[in-house]
Scaffold this active site. Structure first.
Site, PDB file in Angstrom:
ATOM      1  N   GLY A  11       2.813   2.249  10.779  1.00 34.01           N
ATOM      2  CA  GLY A  11       3.792   3.324  10.637  1.00 34.01           C
ATOM      3  C   GLY A  11       4.525   3.663  11.919  1.00 34.01           C
ATOM      4  N   GLY A  64       2.917  -1.199   4.205  1.00 34.00           N
ATOM      5  CA  GLY A  64       2.983   0.235   3.893  1.00 34.00           C
ATOM      6  C   GLY A  64       4.407   0.644   3.561  1.00 34.00           C
ATOM      7  N   GLY A  65       5.067   1.302   4.513  1.00 34.19           N
ATOM      8  CA  GLY A  65       6.394   1.879   4.308  1.00 34.19           C
ATOM      9  C   GLY A  65       7.391   0.965   3.602  1.00 34.19           C
ATOM     10  N   SER A  90       3.620  -2.250  10.194  1.00 32.63           N
ATOM     11  CA  SER A  90       5.074  -2.356  10.365  1.00 32.63           C
ATOM     12  C   SER A  90       5.641  -3.714   9.951  1.00 32.63           C
ATOM     13  CB  SER A  90       5.482  -2.006  11.801  1.00 32.63           C
ATOM     14  OG  SER A  90       5.124  -0.669  12.103  1.00 32.63           O
ATOM     15  N   GLU A 149      -6.656   4.812   7.925  1.00 35.82           N
ATOM     16  CA  GLU A 149      -6.403   6.244   7.669  1.00 35.82           C
ATOM     17  C   GLU A 149      -7.625   6.898   7.042  1.00 35.82           C
ATOM     18  OE1 GLU A 149      -2.751   5.597   5.551  1.00 35.82           O
ATOM     19  OE2 GLU A 149      -1.834   4.946   7.422  1.00 35.82           O
ATOM     20  N   ASN A 200       0.880  -1.173   0.000  1.00 34.43           N
ATOM     21  CA  ASN A 200       0.000   0.000   0.000  1.00 34.43           C
ATOM     22  C   ASN A 200       0.915   1.220   0.000  1.00 34.43           C
ATOM     23  OD1 ASN A 200      -1.764   2.071   0.467  1.00 34.43           O
ATOM     24  ND2 ASN A 200      -2.360   1.408   2.527  1.00 34.43           N
ATOM     25  N   TRP A 201       1.020   1.845  -1.144  1.00 35.58           N
ATOM     26  CA  TRP A 201       1.949   2.976  -1.261  1.00 35.58           C
ATOM     27  C   TRP A 201       1.432   4.256  -0.605  1.00 35.58           C
ATOM     28  CZ3 TRP A 201       4.221   2.804  -6.969  1.00 35.58           C
ATOM     29  CH2 TRP A 201       5.126   1.744  -7.045  1.00 35.58           C
ATOM     30  N   LYS A 202       0.151   4.263  -0.237  1.00 31.15           N
ATOM     31  CA  LYS A 202      -0.455   5.465   0.367  1.00 31.15           C
ATOM     32  C   LYS A 202      -0.204   6.665  -0.550  1.00 31.15           C
ATOM     33  CE  LYS A 202      -0.074   3.194   4.786  1.00 31.15           C
ATOM     34  NZ  LYS A 202       0.070   3.289   6.234  1.00 31.15           N
ATOM     35  N   HIS A 238      -9.449   1.480   4.846  1.00 28.46           N
ATOM     36  CA  HIS A 238      -8.167   1.605   5.550  1.00 28.46           C
ATOM     37  C   HIS A 238      -8.354   2.517   6.768  1.00 28.46           C
ATOM     38  CE1 HIS A 238      -4.030   2.579   6.495  1.00 28.46           C
ATOM     39  NE2 HIS A 238      -3.708   1.478   5.847  1.00 28.46           N
ATOM     40  N   GLU A 242      -5.235  -4.886  10.503  1.00 28.92           N
ATOM     41  CA  GLU A 242      -4.171  -3.906  10.730  1.00 28.92           C
ATOM     42  C   GLU A 242      -4.411  -3.168  12.044  1.00 28.92           C
ATOM     43  OE1 GLU A 242      -2.259  -2.671   6.713  1.00 28.92           O
ATOM     44  OE2 GLU A 242      -3.947  -1.344   7.079  1.00 28.92           O
TER      45      GLU A 242
HETATM   46  P1  13P Z   1       3.160   0.323   7.607  1.00 34.96           P
HETATM   47  O1  13P Z   1       3.615  -0.975   7.006  1.00 34.96           O
HETATM   48  O2  13P Z   1       3.924   1.514   7.105  1.00 34.96           O
HETATM   49  O3  13P Z   1       3.097   0.232   9.100  1.00 34.96           O
HETATM   50  O4  13P Z   1       1.649   0.557   7.103  1.00 34.96           O
HETATM   51  C1  13P Z   1       0.745  -0.476   7.213  1.00 34.96           C
HETATM   52  C2  13P Z   1      -0.468  -0.112   6.447  1.00 34.96           C
HETATM   53  O5  13P Z   1      -1.205   0.780   6.818  1.00 34.96           O
HETATM   54  C3  13P Z   1      -0.735  -0.829   5.190  1.00 34.96           C
HETATM   55  O6  13P Z   1      -2.010  -0.569   4.726  1.00 34.96           O
END
Ligand code: 13P
Length: 250
Positions: free
Chosen positions: A172, A233-234, A212, A96, A9-11, A94, A166
């Site tokens: 993050g 994510g990251g 993470s 967020e 997930n590149w956000k 998600h 999640e």
């Molecule tokens: P991180 O892997 O950066 O913690 O993010 C997880 C996430 O929100 C994937 O959708």
């Protein structure tokens, strides 16, 4: 046996030129994996990503969509628009989006239904806050979220839904749920699905862990009995790191 599904997930990261460069470097490194590989990229990268994954085993997903078919919703993107350019997956709900953009269990449910009507495969996110975790409410929160998200779907649709567990406190932050805790939460979700839709359906549903995930913890997490891969994510923004995560079992 359920397959492992690993999605990045590149956000709100990566420009088209960075997307093209990423896929050029990344695709040869994951071409032999038996795992399903998905990149969920920003809307503005979708078309470039789709062109550049042609002939590879990488699938492309969006990160959100509207639940209405079309109309006066300035700035929104419909399921049909995504489908029309070849998008296969879409992240829905998600944390967020729940936190910052008024996504609710009700809109999540509507979006999943619209996604299926347009032959998109939803990746549905659920997870508890730190406060809820500390109050021992994790299981209650996540099973309720799943129940409301899937309300009114057919067994066949539920089987095709990917769920991403999640925990919000792990996103993050560098903090990861222990493999055992993550597995137990995912088992609770699977049990809830079994209760409503039957054991057969529950055994087929892909349930990922997210929060993470990195190359150093992916193997331990993804080898647990009920964890069917991850939503990353990251660590999905770096070719070397994401490649190792996808190839965790090689
Ligand atoms: P991180 O892997 O950066 O913690 O993010 C997880 C996430 O929100 C994937 O959708």
């Amino acid at each position: 046996m359920r397959r492992k599904v690993i999605a990045g997930n590149w956000k709100m990261n990566m420009l088209p030129n960075e997307t093209i460069e990423f896929i050029e470097k990344f695709s040869p490194l994951v071409k032999d994996t038996e795992n399903e590989v998905i990149l969920c990229v920003p809307y503005t990268d979708l078309f470039y990503a789709l062109l550049n994954v042609q002939g590879t085993n990488i699938k492309i997903g969006a990160q959100n969509m509207h639940y209405e078919e079309k109309g006066a919703y300035t700035g929104e993107v419909s399921a049909k628009m995504l489908k029309s350019i070849g998008v296969e997956y879409v992240i829905i709900g998600h944390s967020e989006r729940r936190q910052y953009f008024n996504e609710t269990d009700e809109t999540v449910n509507k979006k999943i239904k619209t996604a299926f009507e347009n032959e998109l495969k939803p990746i549905v996110c659920v997870g508890e806050t730190l406060e809820e975790k500390e109050a021992n409410k994790t299981e209650k929160i996540i099973t309720e979220q799943v129940e409301l998200a899937l309300e009114g779907l057919s067994n066949e649709q539920v089987e095709k839904t990917i769920i991403a567990y999640e925990p919000i406190w792990a996103i993050g932050t560098g903090k990861t749920a222990t493999a055992e805790d993550a597995n137990n939460s995912i088992k609770a979700i699977r049990n809830k699905i079994a209760e409503i839709y039957g054991e057969n359906v529950a055994e087929k549903v892909i349930i990922q862990y997210g929060g993470s995930v990195k190359s150093s913890n992916a193997k331990e997490l993804f080898e647990m009995s009920d964890i069917d891969g991850g939503l990353v994510g990251g660590a999905s923004l770096k070719v070397e790191e994401f490649e190792k995560i996808v190839n965790f079992n090689k």
